[in-house]
Design an enzyme around this catalytic site. Structure first.
Site, PDB file in Angstrom:
ATOM      1  N   HIS A  25       0.836  -1.211   0.000  1.00  0.00           N
ATOM      2  CA  HIS A  25       0.000   0.000   0.000  1.00  0.00           C
ATOM      3  C   HIS A  25       0.869   1.259   0.000  1.00  0.00           C
ATOM      4  CE1 HIS A  25      -3.742   2.264   1.134  1.00  0.00           C
ATOM      5  NE2 HIS A  25      -2.806   3.132   1.451  1.00  0.00           N
ATOM      6  N   GLU A  28       1.440   3.912  -3.331  1.00  0.00           N
ATOM      7  CA  GLU A  28       1.115   5.342  -3.243  1.00  0.00           C
ATOM      8  C   GLU A  28       2.338   6.188  -3.567  1.00  0.00           C
ATOM      9  OE1 GLU A  28      -1.777   6.644  -3.024  1.00  0.00           O
ATOM     10  OE2 GLU A  28      -2.846   4.771  -2.617  1.00  0.00           O
TER      11      GLU A  28
END
Ligand SMILES: Nc1ncnc2c1ncn2[C@@H]1O[C@H](COP(=O)(O)OP(=O)(O)OP(=O)(O)O)[C@@H](O)[C@H]1O
Length: 405
Positions: A244, A248
């Site tokens: 994650h 990003e």
């Protein structure tokens, strides 16, 4: 009507009761020990731990939700989120007194946890929607914005932690098949950091090429300062959390790089350095996307700060590359959850380095959890702080000293 009232009263009493307890932070090592059964890792023991710990974590954050400004609490999306929490709390409480659970009780409990996880799957977007509703209806002044920022950090961190507990229990003891035989629940005891970096890069690159028809290449360097012979850089960690954060960061680095070289058919490559030390495993991602002015640095970790155009709400076919402004603040929470961190350092006019720090020693990687107490509740009630540093004023020869507010 009277029954509903009594039910709500009873729920409120129980929330008050459980919110008096401090959540018990676990380390990654404790999660692992429990999962491999070396230290009392049975379904019964997990049940007994969660039957108290989950209501405690829920109640702690529900008390904080109730301290939000009234006009925010009345926004439809925030009410919806609060209802989900109350509903899940009530379902958990049904198992409060089961002292020697039968096989059926254990199965019902695991099924209920899956339902709760599904019910809460859109909490991040729904809460974000609630803040937007408030902004559109009343606007948000800066003191309220600071409190909301404080709340969202704690609220989303609490959610990460609750999902971690639920995932561990359901993956280890539930009917759901584990996705990888090596994993202990959602923890990989031998998480190969380079592989996760490559995975996140490839997926971000795919999105970037869709939007810009070009994407930066990647160069990875790995260094194991503690085992120079083997050189392998792995860690005990939750791969989905690491993915994650990296996804990003890659999206941001790619967007900045491609937009800084708008006419180029080839753009400067991204560099990743992975280094495992004694205490910290550091992942540094460097781009040459022009950097960020220092005056904007504090804004980057604010929810909803984005320089990308707002993604179209009707466009559900392709995922946007950027635009919600949740990427950095949420990624930093994932890093901090197990006592790591995410830090940006930037050179305006050149590029940005993003550092992810993770704890190498899994018994030092303790959960970081919000605790509802007097200090926390004061933040929601305190008046606007008065600035105790000077701020620039337009100068004119007729200026005279101003009385303090
Ligand atoms: N490497 C970078 N170089 C330049 N600017 C950056 C970089 N990383 C982040 N930023 C700036 O920080 C802002 C916030 O980033 P963040 O990841 O939180 O949100 P976003 O990418 O705009 O949207 P999303 O929520 O979809 O990720 C970006 O819009 C961008 O202006």
């Amino acid at each position: 009507m009277r029954i509903t009232c009594r039910l709500l009263q009873r729920t409120a009493q129980l929330v008050d009761h459980y919110s008096q307890y401090t959540p018990l932070a676990l380390s990654i090592q404790q999660f692992v020990d429990f999962g491999v059964g070396t230290k009392s890792g049975s379904q019964d023991a997990s049940f007994h731990f969660l039957q108290k710990e989950l209501p405690v974590r829920l109640a702690n954050i529900m008390k904080e939700i109730s301290l939000l400004p009234d006009n925010l609490l009345h926004m439809p999306s925030v009410s919806l989120v609060m209802n989900w929490y109350e509903q899940s709390f009530r379902e958990l409480i049904q198992f409060e007194t089961a002292s020697s659970p039968s096989e059926k009780t254990l199965n019902d409990f695991a099924d209920m946890l899956c339902h709760i996880r599904n019910r809460h799957s859109n909490v991040v977007e729904t809460m974000a929607q609630g803040i937007l509703e408030l902004k559109e209806a009343y606007g948000i002044e800066s003191s309220t914005e600071n409190r909301i920022q404080y709340f969202l950090d704690r609220f989303y961190m609490s959610r990460i932690s609750i999902r971690m507990l639920i995932n561990q229990h359901t993956l280890i003891f539930g009917s759901q098949l584990a996705t990888h035989p090596r994993h202990i629940g959602c923890i990989d005891p031998n998480c190969n950091v380079k592989h996760v970096v490559e995975d996140a890069y490839e997926n971000a690159k795919f999105l970037c090429e869709q939007y810009y028809l070009v994407a930066p290449d990647l160069h990875i360097e790995c260094k194991n300062a503690t085992d120079k012979v083997n050189g392998d850089v792995s860690i005990v960690y939750v791969p989905s959390h690491l993915y994650h954060m990296l996804f990003e960061l890659f999206k941001n680095a790619m967007r900045a790089t491609v937009e800084y070289f708008p006419k180029a058919t080839e753009v400067p490559r991204l560099k990743v350095m992975i280094c495992k030390g004694v205490e910290d495993l550091t992942i540094k991602l460097s781009d040459q996307g022009g950097g960020i002015p220092r005056s904007k640095l504090d804004l980057l970790f604010q929810y909803m700060y984005s320089t990308a155009p707002e993604p179209s709400r009707s466009d559900s076919i392709s995922a946007p590359l950027a635009g919600y402004g949740y990427g950095l603040p949420l990624s930093r929470l994932y890093a901090r959850y197990f006592q790591g961190d995410l830090v940006l350092s930037t050179v305006e006019g050149h590029g940005t380095d993003a550092h992810i720090y993770l704890k190498v020693l899994s018994d030092e990687a303790n959960e970081l959890l919000p605790v509802y107490n007097r200090t926390a509740s004061k933040v929601y009630h305190s008046d606007t702080p008065i600035n105790d540093w000077s701020s620039p004023q337009p100068w004119s020869p007729t200026n005279t000293p101003q009385r303090k507010p």
